[in-house]
Every structure is written in C-alpha cells, then in structure tokens.
Design an enzyme around this catalytic site. Structure first.
Site, short mmCIF file in Angstrom:
data_model
loop_
_atom_site.label_atom_id
_atom_site.label_comp_id
_atom_site.label_asym_id
_atom_site.label_seq_id
_atom_site.Cartn_x
_atom_site.Cartn_y
_atom_site.Cartn_z
N ARG A 26 -6.57 -3.79 10.67
CA ARG A 26 -5.18 -4.08 10.33
C ARG A 26 -4.89 -5.58 10.24
O ARG A 26 -3.79 -6.02 10.55
CB ARG A 26 -4.22 -3.41 11.32
N ARG A 30 1.11 -7.12 8.80
CA ARG A 30 1.42 -7.04 10.23
C ARG A 30 1.70 -8.38 10.90
O ARG A 30 2.81 -8.69 11.22
CB ARG A 30 0.28 -6.34 10.98
N ARG A 39 5.93 -9.44 1.01
CA ARG A 39 6.52 -8.10 1.11
C ARG A 39 8.03 -8.14 0.89
O ARG A 39 8.60 -7.23 0.29
CB ARG A 39 6.20 -7.54 2.50
N ASP A 76 -3.34 2.10 2.31
CA ASP A 76 -3.10 2.91 3.51
C ASP A 76 -3.92 4.18 3.42
O ASP A 76 -4.28 4.62 2.31
CB ASP A 76 -1.62 3.25 3.66
N TYR A 153 -1.37 14.51 9.24
CA TYR A 153 -0.16 14.07 8.53
C TYR A 153 0.29 15.10 7.49
O TYR A 153 1.47 15.31 7.29
CB TYR A 153 -0.41 12.72 7.84
#
Ligand code: CP3
Length: 342
Positions: A26, A30, A39, A76, A153
């Site tokens: 990651r 972040r 972003r 992702d 998920y």
C-alpha cells in the site's frame, strides 16, 4: 528493457543480492500528500484508478519520493468483482460497497469470467504507461486478491469484522462456494497473465482475510485455488501473502510460488522452518512500529533484518502501511534497510 535495479526479482528467485530489497504494501496513495493532490483533482479513488496516465503517476510517486526497490501498480483487488459483473463504490471513510452481491447458485448466472482486455483495459494501459515512464529504474509489481478474499466481498457486499455471511456460505452452501471460487480463480489467472503481458515483472496475491478461516476451511476453500493460480503463472515470480494464515505456513511451503509474505504475528525463525529453504520470505515489521521515534524505527528495522538474515528476504511491513504514518518514518525504515550491510 534491461532493469537498472532488479534486486527484488533476484531475491525472489533465490539469487544472491548485494543488499536486501525493500518496498511497502500500500505504498501508492495513502501516506503521500502528493497522492492526495492528484486524487483531489478527481471525483475519487475509482476515477483515479480508471485514468491510466494518473494511475501511472501515483504508482511512480513512491519510487521518486521514498526510493523503494519496486513499484506496485495503482489499482485495487476489487476490480475483479467489477469485471465479473458486480460494480463497487468507495464510500469515504467506510470503504468498499457493492450494491449487488451473489448468494445463490442462480445468482452465478448473472456474473461471468472476467475478460481483462475489455473489462480491465484501463489497468493494462496504466501498466504499459508506468513501465514506459519507469524506464527500467525498478521492477513493477502486478497484483490481485486471492479467491477467498474476493469471494468475501462478492458475498458480503462490503468489509466486515467477521465476514460471517461469507463464512456461512462455506458451511451451508459448499457447491455455490466452490463454483464461485472457481469463477474468481479463472478470472484472476487471465487477469494476472494480462498484467504480465502488459509489463508486470512480478505479481502478488493478497489473501487479506485468510486469518478468519479455520485451518480446515483454509485447506478446502482457499489454498487449492491459490495453488491453481501459482501453477498457471510461470512467466514471472509470484508472491503469496495470506494475512493471519499462520496455520497454513507448512502447506504454503509446497505452493508453486517463489515468495511467501509474513505478517508481524508470524515468528521469522519458526516460519522459515515451516516453509522451508526454497522460498523467499517477505515482511514483516508491525506497521505500528512506524509510530515510534526515528531511533525506535531504526532499532526495530535492524532487528527485523537480523532475524531474516542476508538471503531470500524482501523487506516489507507485515501488512499495508497505515494512512496516518509520517512519510519521514517510512523513509527511515527504507534507509535503515539500505544501509544495513545486507
Ligand atoms: O499497494 C498499493 O499502494 C497499490 C494499490 C492498492 C490499493 N488497494 C489502493 C487503494 C492495493 C495493492 C490494494 C489492495 C487491497 N484493497 C486489499 C489487499 C491488501 C490489504 O490491505 O489487505 C484490500 C483488502 C483492498 C480493499 C480495499 N480498498 C479497502 C478495504 C479499501 C478502503 C480502506 C483503505 O484501505 O483505504 C480500499 C480503498 C483503497 N485501495 C484506497 C487505495 C489507495 C483508498 C481510497 C482513497 O484514495 O480514498
């Protein structure tokens, strides 16, 4: 294209390296203000991931800013459920949400095996652009979720503390479970192969929810599907990171992969013994160790390096870096590894 720094690939293959290579799970996004700046120009994570030029830009940021030995493509694990027919949303501060889920054999008729070229072309394009812009500086890691984690998920529809609805399926609907796990596995194999064709130099399989299964269920519903993926990917080194699956380490030593990721709960010597000498180990500093002082981070990092020793180790944290970690502490972790002497 000849890589200028191929430490991580050599470490994965078990070859000697001048020093231990390092990257962070990651690492893209972040923690970096430079990521948030990119972003904030868009509607959110999904638009960024689907805009190849910008996804490439944030993939390369940690290479420029943190000087890590590998880039990981900005995307992702949830792009696979979407490509199979279950789109997701990223809800601010809450995480992923799927408006539609699958729960019955009938539901499986509404989803399909992913076709990477048509459904995931934006990831492949981001990989091609990243490879061009990296210009051989460091290898690029591709990735996918492991079938069990993706299953969680697709059944649950969001994150969960227990994933009890997903686990319930393993107990009450094994036929449904195996059919869905196989569809995810087939999708993941073609997706990883497409990432490699687009330029990924190695790939990692994230089984983030491995640790919530019993050893028996892990052996029945998780490992055989990971094994299929490992056997199918022969082109580049494969890393399997199954968070919390300390009970499966012996079996993971038998997988057709080059590297096993350890989380910070797993003792290094014990893991080496269980997994055997033929795998590279990746990890495993507690991400929270980076909340300590610079001196503490340096000490903990050196201890970690000495536990793994000079061969077959790729330095990393035991899970993804947390969003509120000071990037300067991450740099301290990385620089300590580079200056350690092996
Ligand atoms: O490693 C990298 O830096 C590359 C990109 C990457 C992302 N997600 C970007 C992302 C990778 C490798 C992942 C993997 C991923 N995604 C996993 C497996 C690894 C792990 O942490 O266990 C899982 C379980 C997910 C699912 C997911 N995606 C969740 C639960 C969330 C919300 C909370 C969070 O982690 O931030 C996401 C969103 C997400 N994926 C973000 C990023 C940068 C944050 C979105 C934003 O910018 O708001």
């Amino acid at each position: 294209m000849q890589l200028k720094n191929d430490l991580i690939l050599r470490a994965a293959r078990g070859e000697k390296t001048e020093r231990t290579p390092v990257w962070l799970m990651r690492q893209a996004g972040r923690i970096l203000p430079e990521y948030r700046a990119v972003r904030n120009r868009l509607s959110g994570f999904i638009e960024l991931a689907q805009t190849p030029e910008l996804a490439a830009e944030v993939t390369i940021q940690p290479v420029d800013i943190l000087d890590v030995d590998a880039a990981i493509i900005f995307s992702d694990i949830l792009v696979i459920p979407e490509a199979m027919g279950l789109p997701y949303e990223m809800v601010e501060k809450r995480g992923p949400f799927f408006p539609k889920v699958v729960n019955t054999l009938d539901d499986l008729k509404k989803i399909k095996i992913a076709d990477p070229k048509t459904d995931l072309g934006y990831v492949l394009e981001a990989i091609r652009i990243t490879k061009k812009e990296l210009n051989g500086r460091v290898p690029l890691i591709g990735f996918a979720g492991a079938p069990w984690t993706i299953f969680s998920y697709m059944v649950e529809g969001s994150g969960s503390k227990t994933f009890s609805r997903a686990k319930k399926m393993l107990y009450t609907a094994p036929e449904f479970s195996h059919r869905l796990l196989q569809m995810i596995t087939d999708s993941t194999i073609v997706y990883l192969k497409a990432q490699i064709e687009a330029g990924a130099d190695m790939v990692q399989i994230f089984d983030s929810w491995a640790g919530i299964l019993s050893p028996q269920h892990y052996a029945t519903f998780a490992l055989p599907y990971i094994d299929q993926i490992c056997k199918a990917i022969e082109e580049v080194p494969v890393t399997v990171f199954a968070k919390g699956a300390y009970f499966a380490r012996k079996a993971m030593g038998e997988l057709d992969c080059q590297t096993i990721g350890l989380d910070w709960n797993m003792d290094v010597q014990e893991s080496r013994q269980l997994i055997g000498a033929n795998k590279t180990l990746q990890g495993n500093l507690d991400p929270c160790a980076l909340y300590g002082s610079f001196k503490d981070v340096e000490k903990a990092t050196k201890e970690m390096l000495n536990q793994f020793g000079p061969h077959r180790h790729i330095a990393n944290l035991g899970h993804g870096v947390y969003p509120d970690i000071d990037p300067e502490k991450v740099k301290c972790f990385i620089n300590t590894i580079k200056e350690h002497g092996f």
